[in-house]
Design a protein around this motif. Structure first.
Motif, PDB file in Angstrom:
ATOM      1  N   MET A 113     110.060  -0.323  -9.058  1.00  0.00           N
ATOM      2  CA  MET A 113     110.704   0.521 -10.030  1.00  0.00           C
ATOM      3  C   MET A 113     112.177   0.621  -9.690  1.00  0.00           C
ATOM      4  O   MET A 113     112.544   0.853  -8.554  1.00  0.00           O
ATOM      5  CB  MET A 113     110.051   1.899 -10.022  1.00  0.00           C
ATOM      6  N   VAL A 114     112.992   0.448 -10.682  1.00  0.00           N
ATOM      7  CA  VAL A 114     114.432   0.497 -10.478  1.00  0.00           C
ATOM      8  C   VAL A 114     114.957   1.808 -11.046  1.00  0.00           C
ATOM      9  O   VAL A 114     114.768   2.114 -12.219  1.00  0.00           O
ATOM     10  CB  VAL A 114     115.123  -0.694 -11.173  1.00  0.00           C
ATOM     11  N   VAL A 115     115.599   2.591 -10.203  1.00  0.00           N
ATOM     12  CA  VAL A 115     116.193   3.849 -10.634  1.00  0.00           C
ATOM     13  C   VAL A 115     117.700   3.703 -10.490  1.00  0.00           C
ATOM     14  O   VAL A 115     118.193   3.369  -9.412  1.00  0.00           O
ATOM     15  CB  VAL A 115     115.690   5.033  -9.774  1.00  0.00           C
ATOM     16  N   PRO A 116     118.454   3.935 -11.561  1.00  0.00           N
ATOM     17  CA  PRO A 116     119.896   3.775 -11.457  1.00  0.00           C
ATOM     18  C   PRO A 116     120.512   4.857 -10.575  1.00  0.00           C
ATOM     19  O   PRO A 116     120.146   6.029 -10.667  1.00  0.00           O
ATOM     20  CB  PRO A 116     120.380   3.911 -12.899  1.00  0.00           C
ATOM     21  N   PRO A 117     121.436   4.487  -9.703  1.00  0.00           N
ATOM     22  CA  PRO A 117     122.104   5.494  -8.885  1.00  0.00           C
ATOM     23  C   PRO A 117     123.045   6.342  -9.743  1.00  0.00           C
ATOM     24  O   PRO A 117     123.502   5.912 -10.795  1.00  0.00           O
ATOM     25  CB  PRO A 117     122.879   4.673  -7.855  1.00  0.00           C
ATOM     26  N   HIS A 118     123.306   7.534  -9.298  1.00  0.00           N
ATOM     27  CA  HIS A 118     124.193   8.450 -10.011  1.00  0.00           C
ATOM     28  C   HIS A 118     125.616   7.871 -10.048  1.00  0.00           C
ATOM     29  O   HIS A 118     125.986   7.049  -9.205  1.00  0.00           O
ATOM     30  CB  HIS A 118     124.193   9.822  -9.308  1.00  0.00           C
ATOM     31  N   ILE A 145     124.475   0.007  -5.843  1.00  0.00           N
ATOM     32  CA  ILE A 145     125.779   0.667  -5.950  1.00  0.00           C
ATOM     33  C   ILE A 145     126.903  -0.367  -5.875  1.00  0.00           C
ATOM     34  O   ILE A 145     127.875  -0.306  -6.644  1.00  0.00           O
ATOM     35  CB  ILE A 145     125.936   1.743  -4.852  1.00  0.00           C
ATOM     36  N   GLN A 146     126.781  -1.332  -4.971  1.00  0.00           N
ATOM     37  CA  GLN A 146     127.808  -2.365  -4.830  1.00  0.00           C
ATOM     38  C   GLN A 146     127.906  -3.238  -6.076  1.00  0.00           C
ATOM     39  O   GLN A 146     128.995  -3.557  -6.548  1.00  0.00           O
ATOM     40  CB  GLN A 146     127.526  -3.222  -3.599  1.00  0.00           C
ATOM     41  N   VAL A 147     126.762  -3.625  -6.634  1.00  0.00           N
ATOM     42  CA  VAL A 147     126.764  -4.459  -7.839  1.00  0.00           C
ATOM     43  C   VAL A 147     127.386  -3.699  -9.007  1.00  0.00           C
ATOM     44  O   VAL A 147     128.176  -4.260  -9.775  1.00  0.00           O
ATOM     45  CB  VAL A 147     125.335  -4.937  -8.186  1.00  0.00           C
ATOM     46  N   ILE A 148     127.058  -2.419  -9.137  1.00  0.00           N
ATOM     47  CA  ILE A 148     127.638  -1.610 -10.216  1.00  0.00           C
ATOM     48  C   ILE A 148     129.149  -1.499 -10.046  1.00  0.00           C
ATOM     49  O   ILE A 148     129.905  -1.598 -11.019  1.00  0.00           O
ATOM     50  CB  ILE A 148     126.979  -0.218 -10.273  1.00  0.00           C
ATOM     51  N   ALA A 149     129.603  -1.325  -8.805  1.00  0.00           N
ATOM     52  CA  ALA A 149     131.045  -1.211  -8.559  1.00  0.00           C
ATOM     53  C   ALA A 149     131.768  -2.521  -8.871  1.00  0.00           C
ATOM     54  O   ALA A 149     132.890  -2.517  -9.385  1.00  0.00           O
ATOM     55  CB  ALA A 149     131.286  -0.801  -7.110  1.00  0.00           C
ATOM     56  N   TRP A 185     124.744  -4.652 -14.369  1.00  0.00           N
ATOM     57  CA  TRP A 185     123.670  -4.296 -13.427  1.00  0.00           C
ATOM     58  C   TRP A 185     122.349  -4.136 -14.157  1.00  0.00           C
ATOM     59  O   TRP A 185     121.307  -4.574 -13.674  1.00  0.00           O
ATOM     60  CB  TRP A 185     124.038  -3.006 -12.696  1.00  0.00           C
ATOM     61  N   GLN A 186     122.376  -3.510 -15.350  1.00  0.00           N
ATOM     62  CA  GLN A 186     121.146  -3.330 -16.114  1.00  0.00           C
ATOM     63  C   GLN A 186     120.530  -4.671 -16.497  1.00  0.00           C
ATOM     64  O   GLN A 186     119.317  -4.840 -16.448  1.00  0.00           O
ATOM     65  CB  GLN A 186     121.421  -2.500 -17.368  1.00  0.00           C
ATOM     66  N   LYS A 187     121.357  -5.635 -16.870  1.00  0.00           N
ATOM     67  CA  LYS A 187     120.829  -6.956 -17.225  1.00  0.00           C
ATOM     68  C   LYS A 187     120.287  -7.682 -15.997  1.00  0.00           C
ATOM     69  O   LYS A 187     119.247  -8.329 -16.059  1.00  0.00           O
ATOM     70  CB  LYS A 187     121.916  -7.798 -17.891  1.00  0.00           C
ATOM     71  N   ILE A 188     120.983  -7.570 -14.877  1.00  0.00           N
ATOM     72  CA  ILE A 188     120.557  -8.255 -13.652  1.00  0.00           C
ATOM     73  C   ILE A 188     119.207  -7.730 -13.169  1.00  0.00           C
ATOM     74  O   ILE A 188     118.316  -8.497 -12.809  1.00  0.00           O
ATOM     75  CB  ILE A 188     121.624  -8.096 -12.542  1.00  0.00           C
TER      76      ILE A 188
END
Length: 94
Positions: A1-6, A23-27, A34-37
């Motif tokens: 399960m993938v939960v997005p970080p705040h 967090i690193q990928v989002i940054a 990130w959602q697509k990955i």
């Protein structure tokens, strides 16, 4: 399960957890990338399909025994798929 970080999340001291990687990928690439990955957007589609099913056919099944419940769900999903294939309503602001 993938939960997005705040939005304000920071990496932990260890820096090697799955959350830190997210967090690193989002940054680096942004939240949409990130959602697509991670396939997080597919979870949204599944939740929306279940929401549609429950809104149209209700939260409970009418049948009591498992074979009849399977048939009821199969018929309901077939009807829902047919309605979805006909097209979603186009909303226009007036």
């Amino acid at each position: 399960m993938v939960v997005p970080p705040h939005k304000t999340a920071v990496c932990s001291a260890a820096g090697d957890t799955q959350r830190d990687h997210h967090i690193q990928v989002i940054a680096q690439q942004g939240r949409l990338a990130w959602q697509k990955i991670t396939g997080y957007n597919l979870r949204n589609y599944a939740e929306l399909a279940v929401q549609r099913y429950k809104r149209i056919f209700g939260n409970t099944m009418k049948a009591r025994a498992l074979p009849q419940q399977k048939t009821e769900v199969w018929i309901s999903v077939s009807a829902l798929n047919r309605m979805t294939n006909l097209g979603m309503p186009a909303s226009v602001k007036v």
